[in-house]
Design a protein around this motif. Structure first.
Motif, PDB file in Angstrom:
ATOM      1  N   GLU A   1       0.835  -1.205   0.000  1.00  0.00           N
ATOM      2  CA  GLU A   1       0.000   0.000   0.000  1.00  0.00           C
ATOM      3  C   GLU A   1       0.875   1.263   0.000  1.00  0.00           C
ATOM      4  OE1 GLU A   1      -3.040  -0.055   2.975  1.00  0.00           O
ATOM      5  OE2 GLU A   1      -4.307   1.299   1.798  1.00  0.00           O
ATOM      6  N   ALA A   2       1.945   1.223   0.794  1.00  0.00           N
ATOM      7  CA  ALA A   2       2.865   2.373   0.841  1.00  0.00           C
ATOM      8  C   ALA A   2       3.572   2.526  -0.505  1.00  0.00           C
ATOM      9  CB  ALA A   2       3.877   2.191   1.967  1.00  0.00           C
ATOM     10  N   LEU A   3       3.979   1.398  -1.093  1.00  0.00           N
ATOM     11  CA  LEU A   3       4.674   1.443  -2.385  1.00  0.00           C
ATOM     12  C   LEU A   3       3.733   1.977  -3.480  1.00  0.00           C
ATOM     13  CD1 LEU A   3       7.335   0.859  -3.827  1.00  0.00           C
ATOM     14  CD2 LEU A   3       6.592  -1.487  -4.174  1.00  0.00           C
ATOM     15  N   ASP A   4       2.466   1.580  -3.445  1.00  0.00           N
ATOM     16  CA  ASP A   4       1.490   2.090  -4.426  1.00  0.00           C
ATOM     17  C   ASP A   4       1.369   3.617  -4.325  1.00  0.00           C
ATOM     18  OD1 ASP A   4       0.979  -0.399  -5.372  1.00  0.00           O
ATOM     19  OD2 ASP A   4      -0.918  -0.678  -4.299  1.00  0.00           O
ATOM     20  N   LEU A   5       1.300   4.128  -3.078  1.00  0.00           N
ATOM     21  CA  LEU A   5       1.203   5.588  -2.894  1.00  0.00           C
ATOM     22  C   LEU A   5       2.476   6.262  -3.420  1.00  0.00           C
ATOM     23  CD1 LEU A   5      -0.308   6.110   0.683  1.00  0.00           C
ATOM     24  CD2 LEU A   5      -1.469   6.361  -1.506  1.00  0.00           C
ATOM     25  N   ALA A   6       3.632   5.634  -3.126  1.00  0.00           N
ATOM     26  CA  ALA A   6       4.917   6.192  -3.580  1.00  0.00           C
ATOM     27  C   ALA A   6       4.968   6.237  -5.103  1.00  0.00           C
ATOM     28  CB  ALA A   6       6.072   5.364  -3.024  1.00  0.00           C
ATOM     29  N   LEU A   7       4.479   5.176  -5.752  1.00  0.00           N
ATOM     30  CA  LEU A   7       4.519   5.116  -7.226  1.00  0.00           C
ATOM     31  C   LEU A   7       3.612   6.177  -7.845  1.00  0.00           C
ATOM     32  CD1 LEU A   7       4.554   1.235  -7.653  1.00  0.00           C
ATOM     33  CD2 LEU A   7       6.352   2.800  -8.417  1.00  0.00           C
ATOM     34  N   VAL A   8       2.427   6.402  -7.275  1.00  0.00           N
ATOM     35  CA  VAL A   8       1.548   7.424  -7.865  1.00  0.00           C
ATOM     36  C   VAL A   8       2.045   8.837  -7.560  1.00  0.00           C
ATOM     37  CG1 VAL A   8      -0.545   6.018  -7.900  1.00  0.00           C
ATOM     38  CG2 VAL A   8      -0.142   7.513  -5.963  1.00  0.00           C
ATOM     39  N   PHE A   9       2.812   9.000  -6.483  1.00  0.00           N
ATOM     40  CA  PHE A   9       3.318  10.331  -6.122  1.00  0.00           C
ATOM     41  C   PHE A   9       4.144  10.918  -7.276  1.00  0.00           C
ATOM     42  CE2 PHE A   9       5.660  13.605  -3.943  1.00  0.00           C
ATOM     43  CZ  PHE A   9       4.827  14.003  -2.905  1.00  0.00           C
ATOM     44  N   GLY A  10       4.960  10.031  -7.891  1.00  0.00           N
ATOM     45  CA  GLY A  10       5.674  10.475  -9.096  1.00  0.00           C
ATOM     46  C   GLY A  10       6.888  11.347  -8.843  1.00  0.00           C
ATOM     47  N   ALA A  11       7.611  11.112  -7.729  1.00  0.00           N
ATOM     48  CA  ALA A  11       8.896  11.811  -7.527  1.00  0.00           C
ATOM     49  C   ALA A  11       9.938  11.151  -8.432  1.00  0.00           C
ATOM     50  CB  ALA A  11       9.314  11.698  -6.063  1.00  0.00           C
TER      51      ALA A  11
END
Ligand SMILES: [Zn+2]
Length: 348
Positions: free
Chosen positions: A164-174
């Motif tokens: 779930e954390a990785l999914d949020l990180a991937l959509v963040f797009g840094a």
């Protein structure tokens, strides 16, 4: 018919659906002066949905998040919000006023979670923030910059084992997602243990604004909100360039004491054996080369011209193909329409 939104209670205030409110939550910092309250900007949507907290300046000298949150709150995307947004641009207000990472008791707020009502200043503020803000939310974004006179390439840090954390990180797009273990006493540790997935963003340096980092943070927050179905996905631009994932990073340290000369900057590729710069004596008569002992890309570097032997100079994130990674990072800058070299660090 869509489900009806209920009023939202925070800091003793009731927020009606479809309204915004500034909520001031009393702290123990200086009760005589209400200006020292914890100030939260709340947007309570007309329809129910996820509840997201945004926090910045938990370290009092880290300013980029303040500007990113300002731009998110001013964005037309949040005008028709589903769910609730709770933004706290300045968590450590006293730290900000004294230009310090820490609280006046010299404690690090991001090592003081979950805190307690009867603990140190930092522990009390952590406890208040956790109970009044974090526990009322389903997800979070915590905004930081580099510390100790170091600057960071915009990056998200997360535990790769939490999908779930990785999914949020991937959509963040840094530009970069760096694997990082959870630190004891951090906000992320506290929110994870409450099953409230939280993205930690780091970009730029303390006491300066950095346009690239601010723009990426603002867009990242809006993308997370679109992913959580809080704002209209169809009206929000998807990222063209996917983030580089790095499972590990390592500091290259100074081989000598003296003046640092280098043109190696954030986002540059590093190949083992490369000469990244040199350390010279004060008159420039002798010098020692800084030789790369790892492959990767530079995601952090010191801003200080004078270094001691052993001081951290470049933080290098391992990536399988540094050459390709450097090209991807240049695409990021172009996509953000930022010229990093002409950035004005004092205004934004
Ligand atoms: Zn920080």
């Amino acid at each position: 018919m869509a489900e009806k939104q209920e009023p939202f209670e925070i800091g003793g205030e009731i927020i009606q659906p479809g309204t915004r409110k500034v909520v001031r939550i009393p702290t123990s910092m200086f009760p005589e002066f209400p200006a020292f309250n914890l100030t939260a900007y709340v947007i309570h949507g007309r329809f129910p949905g996820k509840r997201l907290f945004l926090s910045s300046t938990i370290h009092g000298d880290e300013l980029n998040g303040i500007a990113a949150i300002k731009h998110v709150l001013a964005s037309h995307h949040v005008n028709h919000l589903k769910g609730t947004l709770i933004a706290v641009p300045i968590v450590n207000l006293v730290g900000l006023l004294i230009k310090s990472r820490y609280l006046p008791d010299r404690r690090d707020l991001n090592r003081s979670f979950p805190g307690s009502e009867t603990g140190s200043q930092a522990s009390q503020l952590a406890n208040l923030f956790l109970n009044e803000i974090v526990k009322k939310c389903t997800h979070g974004v915590d905004l930081h910059t580099g510390s100790d006179n170091r600057t960071n390439l915009p990056q998200v840090r997360c535990d790769f084992d939490s999908q779930e954390a990785l999914d949020l990180a991937l959509v963040f797009g840094a530009p970069v997602i760096l694997k990082s273990n959870i630190r004891d006493g951090s906000l992320r540790e506290a929110s994870d243990s409450l099953k409230i997935p939280t993205v930690v963003f780091e970009g730029g340096e303390a006491l300066r604004f950095n346009k690239f980092a601010i723009r990426i943070a603002k867009n990242g927050i809006l993308r997370v909100m679109a992913h959580l179905d809080m704002i209209d996905k169809t009206k929000f631009k998807a990222i063209k360039t996917p983030s580089l994932l790095s499972p590990a990073s390592r500091w290259i340290r100074s081989p000598n004491t003296g003046i640092l000369h280098t043109t190696c900057d954030l986002g540059h590729k590093i190949i083992k054996g490369d000469i990244l710069g040199r350390i010279s004596d004060s008159l420039g008569l002798t010098h020692t080369n800084i030789v790369a002992n790892v492959d990767g890309i530079v995601v952090g570097r010191t801003q200080l011209p004078f270094v001691f032997q052993g001081d951290a100079i470049f933080n290098v994130a391992w990536v399988p193909d540094p050459e390709k990674a450097e090209e991807i990072l240049l695409e990021f800058q172009e996509e953000m329409e930022i010229n990093v070299s002409s950035d004005d660090p004092t205004t934004y």
